[in-house]
Scaffold this motif. Structure first.
Motif: not given
Ligand code: FES
Length: 522
Positions: A470, A490, A503
């Motif tokens: 992410h 998360g 996400p």
């Molecule tokens: Fe891992 Fe945002 S950096 S969920």
């Protein structure tokens, strides 16, 4: 489905599995294999997506559901499934920070959700163990007595049938309790699967194993893009993926944080009192019964913590087991599972337009731990926004609201926490140990990089890059679920690196091992 009489997991060593999923059949809706056009595309086949599609179809709208995995196997398949307008001590919070009008909207919306689920169950003759029960929030702490009394008073002013009590039917003493009458519970997947069957046909459809990765807005009709490159063009797109898979500069990752909590399903020798129960104070203890074979299961939930943070996650299950053993005459522990909840920084969900500037994109997320009523509220609210252009509850749920007083403390805390975890993850000093045992997972140093290692029961070693796909935080090992969990926003991954929760929608990068070398280079 499994033979219920052969189970026993009292030692908590089995891989977690949800009773809701184990006791219902798998689904096999097809994957999307071509481009499509629909009135409304809904990304996500949990209770929000399925309920919204059902209500929209009833209103004459053609709807397509796009689910990355199988419907009803995410948060809906791992809830405690209480259908209540009692969300711990929420009304005093809303009154204090948002005012009476917004508290009234929230109460009306959630009371209407209970009635809507009851009506749908009745009208569609859905066999889903639905029953009306009272819901209690209780305290064993002196300093919560006044809070319970205040919540009871506000709830009554909002028109809820609420009573302040000094005892409950539970087999342990309490200091005070709040009882909401005419609440409900059900088997969430029996309900969801029955509703889903009513969706395909007359231009509406459900597609599973169809992961969406982007939204294109470059012309009048927005398009959802799948990871296989197919496009679904729709006048409206609803993002119902728990954590929004598409941000659209709503900056949801700064306003939502994710928590995990756990559930044990036990059999006890005594009968459980009628009602659903939750403690006001920590550690949270959530209790309800569920019809099971010729008797009942008791769901014992609680032990929440921020996803990806903390060590020895299995101890959360152990704490629930110890509570159950000291509180009830436990015959056996049959199931255990975990769930993940999106929390907003001001405690109210985000349901409505994704941003103030995206008129044809909608979102529903941030239900805290109260997704059964709030998912049905979302379905009604989104249907009304799409069909009528307005909803009586749109202000309380408005994703673009500015609530500085209510959100600032949690906003600062959560984003500082993300920064700390981003940096500390990069500074980890790893012990150099040559052997990963069967069933063990941890970080190791390999070729000068951090790698996440896990050895499965067959002895096969899996190595993944522990950089979250992410925004680059370091994932941490979850020994209770055998997963890699990100402490920042998360996202969760299997030990092989596959995406379990957003996400992110990209898997962890896999690290190759040298041929014939089952151990990593250290
Ligand atoms: Fe891992 Fe945002 S950096 S969920």
């Amino acid at each position: 489905m499994e033979n219920n009489t052969t189970r026993s997991t009292r030692d908590l060593t089995r891989i977690p599995e949800s009773y809701w999923i184990t006791s219902t059949p798998d689904t096999s809706y097809p994957a999307l294999d071509k481009d499509l056009t629909a009135d409304v595309a809904i990304v996500g086949g949990g209770l929000v997506g399925i309920s919204t599609a059902f209500l929209l179809k009833q209103a004459g709208v053609k709807v397509v559901i796009l689910e990355a995995d199988r419907i009803g196997k995410g948060t809906t398949g791992h809830t405690t499934a209480k259908i209540t307008s009692q969300h711990s001590l929420i009304y005093a919070h809303i009154e204090q920070y948002f005012g009476h009008e917004i508290a009234q909207q929230y109460a009306d919306a959630n009371q209407a959700a209970i009635q809507t689920v009851a009506r749908i169950v009745h009208e569609q003759a859905i066999d889903c163990d639905f029953s009306h029960r009272p819901a209690y929030v209780y305290t064993q702490a002196e300093d919560y007595i006044e809070k319970i009394a205040k919540e009871a008073e506000i709830a009554k002013q909002l028109g809820i049938k609420a009573d302040y009590l000094e005892e409950t039917p539970l087999p342990f003493p309490i200091k005070a309790a709040l009882r909401f009458a005419e609440q409900a519970q059900f088997h969430p997947r029996k309900y969801l699967l029955a509703l889903a069957k009513l969706i395909p046909g007359n231009g509406s459809d459900i597609f599973e194993t169809t992961r969406c990765v982007d939204i294109e807005k470059d012309d009048k009709l927005p398009k959802v893009i799948t990871e296989n490159g197919h496009k679904v063009s729709a006048e409206r797109i609803i993002i119902a993926t728990h954590f929004p898979f598409y941000d659209g500069l709503g900056l949801y990752f700064t306003r939502i944080y994710q928590e995990r909590s756990h559930v044990l399903a036990i059999r006890m020798r005594d009968s459980f009192p009628e009602g659903m129960f939750i403690s006001a104070e920590s550690p949270t203890r959530s209790l309800r019964s569920q019809k099971y074979d010729d008797g009942e299961l008791i769901l014992v939930g609680g032990e929440h913590y921020k996803t990806g943070q903390g060590e020895n996650i299995i101890n959360h299950y152990n704490n629930l087991r110890d509570f159950a053993l000291t509180t009830f005459d436990v015959e056996d522990i049959l199931y255990r599972w975990s769930t993940q909840d999106c929390q907003t920084v001001d405690k109210l969900p985000y349901v409505g337009h994704l941003t103030a500037n995206t008129v044809n994109l909608y979102v529903a997320t941030g239900f805290g731990k109260w997704g059964m009523t709030n998912s049905t509220v979302s379905a009604m609210l989104l249907r009304d926004l799409i069909v009528k252009g307005e909803s009586p509850w749109q202000d309380a749920y408005n994703p673009s609201r500015v609530t500085i007083t209510a959100s600032a403390p949690e906003f600062v805390k959560q984003n500082a926490n993300v920064a700390v975890n981003y940096i500390s993850g990069k500074l980890a000093i790893l012990p150099v140990e040559p052997e990963i045992k069967v069933g063990e997972g941890r970080k190791i140093a390999t070729d000068g990089k951090i790698a996440g290692a896990y050895r499965d029961e067959a002895g096969k070693l899996y190595l993944v890059d522990t950089t979250c796909t992410h925004l680059g935080c370091e994932v941490s090992w979850n020994d209770a679920e055998k997963t890699w969990d990100c402490p920042c926003h998360g996202s969760r991954f299997s030990y092989k690196g596959d995406v379990l929760e957003g996400p992110t929608h990209k898997p962890l990068n896999k690290i190759d091992q040298a041929p014939n070398d089952p151990e990593p280079n250290l």
